[in-house]
Design an enzyme around this catalytic site. Structure first.
Site, PDB file in Angstrom:
ATOM      1  N   SER A  34       0.865  -1.180   0.000  1.00  0.00           N
ATOM      2  CA  SER A  34       0.000   0.000   0.000  1.00  0.00           C
ATOM      3  C   SER A  34       0.902   1.231   0.000  1.00  0.00           C
ATOM      4  O   SER A  34       2.071   1.144   0.401  1.00  0.00           O
ATOM      5  CB  SER A  34      -0.853   0.009   1.270  1.00  0.00           C
ATOM      6  OG  SER A  34      -1.455   1.273   1.472  1.00  0.00           O
ATOM      7  N   TYR A  72      -1.968  -0.988  10.498  1.00  0.00           N
ATOM      8  CA  TYR A  72      -2.014  -1.195   9.040  1.00  0.00           C
ATOM      9  C   TYR A  72      -0.736  -0.692   8.378  1.00  0.00           C
ATOM     10  O   TYR A  72      -0.142  -1.381   7.545  1.00  0.00           O
ATOM     11  CB  TYR A  72      -3.240  -0.471   8.471  1.00  0.00           C
ATOM     12  CG  TYR A  72      -3.471  -0.717   6.999  1.00  0.00           C
ATOM     13  CD1 TYR A  72      -3.943  -1.943   6.543  1.00  0.00           C
ATOM     14  CD2 TYR A  72      -3.233   0.277   6.053  1.00  0.00           C
ATOM     15  CE1 TYR A  72      -4.161  -2.179   5.194  1.00  0.00           C
ATOM     16  CE2 TYR A  72      -3.455   0.064   4.700  1.00  0.00           C
ATOM     17  CZ  TYR A  72      -3.918  -1.172   4.275  1.00  0.00           C
ATOM     18  OH  TYR A  72      -4.142  -1.401   2.937  1.00  0.00           O
TER      19      TYR A  72
HETATM   20  P1  NAD Z   1     -11.715  -5.664   0.805  1.00  0.00           P
HETATM   21  O1  NAD Z   1     -11.954  -5.464   2.273  1.00  0.00           O
HETATM   22  O2  NAD Z   1     -12.646  -5.045  -0.166  1.00  0.00           O
HETATM   23  O3  NAD Z   1     -11.597  -7.232   0.496  1.00  0.00           O
HETATM   24  C1  NAD Z   1     -10.710  -8.027   1.241  1.00  0.00           C
HETATM   25  C2  NAD Z   1     -11.089  -9.486   1.115  1.00  0.00           C
HETATM   26  O4  NAD Z   1     -10.188 -10.222   1.947  1.00  0.00           O
HETATM   27  C3  NAD Z   1     -12.514  -9.787   1.608  1.00  0.00           C
HETATM   28  O5  NAD Z   1     -13.186 -10.631   0.697  1.00  0.00           O
HETATM   29  C4  NAD Z   1     -12.277 -10.472   2.962  1.00  0.00           C
HETATM   30  O6  NAD Z   1     -13.287 -11.425   3.283  1.00  0.00           O
HETATM   31  C5  NAD Z   1     -10.930 -11.140   2.731  1.00  0.00           C
HETATM   32  N1  NAD Z   1     -10.222 -11.408   3.978  1.00  0.00           N
HETATM   33  C6  NAD Z   1     -10.043 -10.585   5.029  1.00  0.00           C
HETATM   34  N2  NAD Z   1      -9.375 -11.209   6.003  1.00  0.00           N
HETATM   35  C7  NAD Z   1      -9.120 -12.469   5.560  1.00  0.00           C
HETATM   36  C8  NAD Z   1      -8.471 -13.598   6.122  1.00  0.00           C
HETATM   37  N3  NAD Z   1      -7.974 -13.577   7.366  1.00  0.00           N
HETATM   38  N4  NAD Z   1      -8.391 -14.731   5.387  1.00  0.00           N
HETATM   39  C9  NAD Z   1      -8.934 -14.785   4.141  1.00  0.00           C
HETATM   40  N5  NAD Z   1      -9.584 -13.754   3.574  1.00  0.00           N
HETATM   41  C10 NAD Z   1      -9.672 -12.607   4.278  1.00  0.00           C
HETATM   42  O7  NAD Z   1     -10.224  -5.143   0.583  1.00  0.00           O
HETATM   43  P2  NAD Z   1      -9.511  -4.620  -0.774  1.00  0.00           P
HETATM   44  O8  NAD Z   1      -9.652  -3.148  -0.814  1.00  0.00           O
HETATM   45  O9  NAD Z   1      -9.905  -5.448  -1.920  1.00  0.00           O
HETATM   46  O10 NAD Z   1      -7.990  -4.914  -0.372  1.00  0.00           O
HETATM   47  C11 NAD Z   1      -7.249  -6.024  -0.863  1.00  0.00           C
HETATM   48  C12 NAD Z   1      -5.782  -5.816  -0.515  1.00  0.00           C
HETATM   49  O11 NAD Z   1      -5.326  -4.582  -1.099  1.00  0.00           O
HETATM   50  C13 NAD Z   1      -5.508  -5.704   0.985  1.00  0.00           C
HETATM   51  O12 NAD Z   1      -4.294  -6.338   1.292  1.00  0.00           O
HETATM   52  C14 NAD Z   1      -5.393  -4.212   1.195  1.00  0.00           C
HETATM   53  O13 NAD Z   1      -4.630  -3.882   2.325  1.00  0.00           O
HETATM   54  C15 NAD Z   1      -4.744  -3.776  -0.098  1.00  0.00           C
HETATM   55  N6  NAD Z   1      -4.956  -2.352  -0.389  1.00  0.00           N
HETATM   56  C16 NAD Z   1      -6.210  -1.852  -0.612  1.00  0.00           C
HETATM   57  C17 NAD Z   1      -6.364  -0.487  -0.877  1.00  0.00           C
HETATM   58  C18 NAD Z   1      -7.713   0.144  -1.137  1.00  0.00           C
HETATM   59  O14 NAD Z   1      -7.799   1.375  -1.208  1.00  0.00           O
HETATM   60  N7  NAD Z   1      -8.775  -0.609  -1.325  1.00  0.00           N
HETATM   61  C19 NAD Z   1      -5.239   0.343  -0.885  1.00  0.00           C
HETATM   62  C20 NAD Z   1      -3.980  -0.205  -0.653  1.00  0.00           C
HETATM   63  C21 NAD Z   1      -3.854  -1.556  -0.406  1.00  0.00           C
END
Ligand code: NAD
Length: 249
Positions: A135, A148
């Site tokens: 991130s 985080y």
């Molecule tokens: P989201 O919350 O929309 O989806 C995350 C998914 O991961 C969900 O389906 C959830 O059920 C699953 N999950 C959570 N904990 C889990 C576990 N212990 N075991 C298995 N599955 C699990 O999140 P997103 O925005 O799609 O983020 C995905 C990745 O991208 C993450 O690592 C997040 O930190 C990273 N990220 C997201 C953003 C953003 O703005 N959305 C920015 C930077 C990084």
């Protein structure tokens, strides 16, 4: 495009958001994908739509990870691509941060990715590609996202150290560092007009990103198009990391 034809992949956190978009893109490029998530219902629906298999796993649990990699070993006998995408946030100012909240973030975001990498590498006998989700918070700070930010900083260095340790085995390890992407997680930080204005004031491209704009980077890193790239984090943030102060207007 079929640049991933014949490849087998695991995508964690594949039921929603960025993970779902990555699973869909890898399938579109010819890979067979095992989708995994804690959310069984949404995961099953997506896997069925994509004609792929789903297995429920909480990636923070050793037994669930073992069951996941045992499934890959018995069904495919090998693995080419692992996307460590599952991740969570935990909003708390320093004064309110609990050990429980901190431990859960580190268990899901860091420990799970570390030991999934270990298990995946054992199945990547002919080389492979591992992609971690970092991130911009690996480098930037939000005061109420301590756990985080620490976890994503750790992912940056996990990527570096495992890239070095796995290079002799032909396994590349890279990370993607998104800015704000429109997923459930993204929506939670965009709640309210003022928050949206603040985020866009720090985003030169003037908009948040779509999950598909992260999935295309994952497909590239998974493919031979990225055959000489390892240990890198590619930031896809609409220009945020290059910006000093805020955008005018
Ligand atoms: P989201 O919350 O929309 O989806 C995350 C998914 O991961 C969900 O389906 C959830 O059920 C699953 N999950 C959570 N904990 C889990 C576990 N212990 N075991 C298995 N599955 C699990 O999140 P997103 O925005 O799609 O983020 C995905 C990745 O991208 C993450 O690592 C997040 O930190 C990273 N990220 C997201 C953003 C953003 O703005 N959305 C920015 C930077 C990084």
């Amino acid at each position: 495009m079929t640049r991933l034809a014949g490849k087998v992949a695991i995508v964690t956190g594949a039921a929603a958001g960025i993970g779902a978009a990555i699973a869909e893109r890898l399938v579109a490029e010819g890979a067979q994908v095992l989708l995994t998530d804690m959310n069984e219902e949404a995961g099953q629906v997506l896997a069925q739509r994509l004609g792929q298999r789903f297995l429920r796993a909480d990636m923070a649990l050793t037994a669930d990870r073992e069951a996941l990699f045992d499934d890959v070993a018995s069904n495919w006998g090998r693995l080419d691509i692992l996307v460590n995408n599952a991740g969570i946030t935990h909003a708390a100012e320093l004064d309110d941060l609990t050990e429980e909240g901190f431990d859960r973030v580190m268990a899901v975001n860091v420990k799970a990715a570390t030991f999934a990498t270990q298990a995946a590498a054992r199945l990547m006998r002919k080389g492979g590609s591992i992609i971690n989700l970092s991130s911009v918070n690996a480098l930037l700070a939000i005061p109420n996202q301590i756990a985080y930010a620490v976890s994503k900083g750790a992912i940056r260095q996990l990527t570096n150290v495992t890239a070095v340790s796995l290079a002799p085995r032909g396994i590349r390890v890279n990370a993607i560092g998104p800015g704000t992407i429109m997923t459930e997680m993204g929506k939670s930080v965009m709640a309210g007009e003022e928050q949206r204005r603040l985020i866009l004031s720090r985003t030169p491209l003037g908009r948040v990103g779509d999950p598909e704009e992260i999935a295309s980077i994952a497909a590239f890193l998974a493919s031979d198009d990225a055959s000489y790239i390892t240990g890198q984090t590619i930031y896809a943030d609409g220009g945020r990391l290059g910006l000093n102060y805020t955008m005018p207007g």
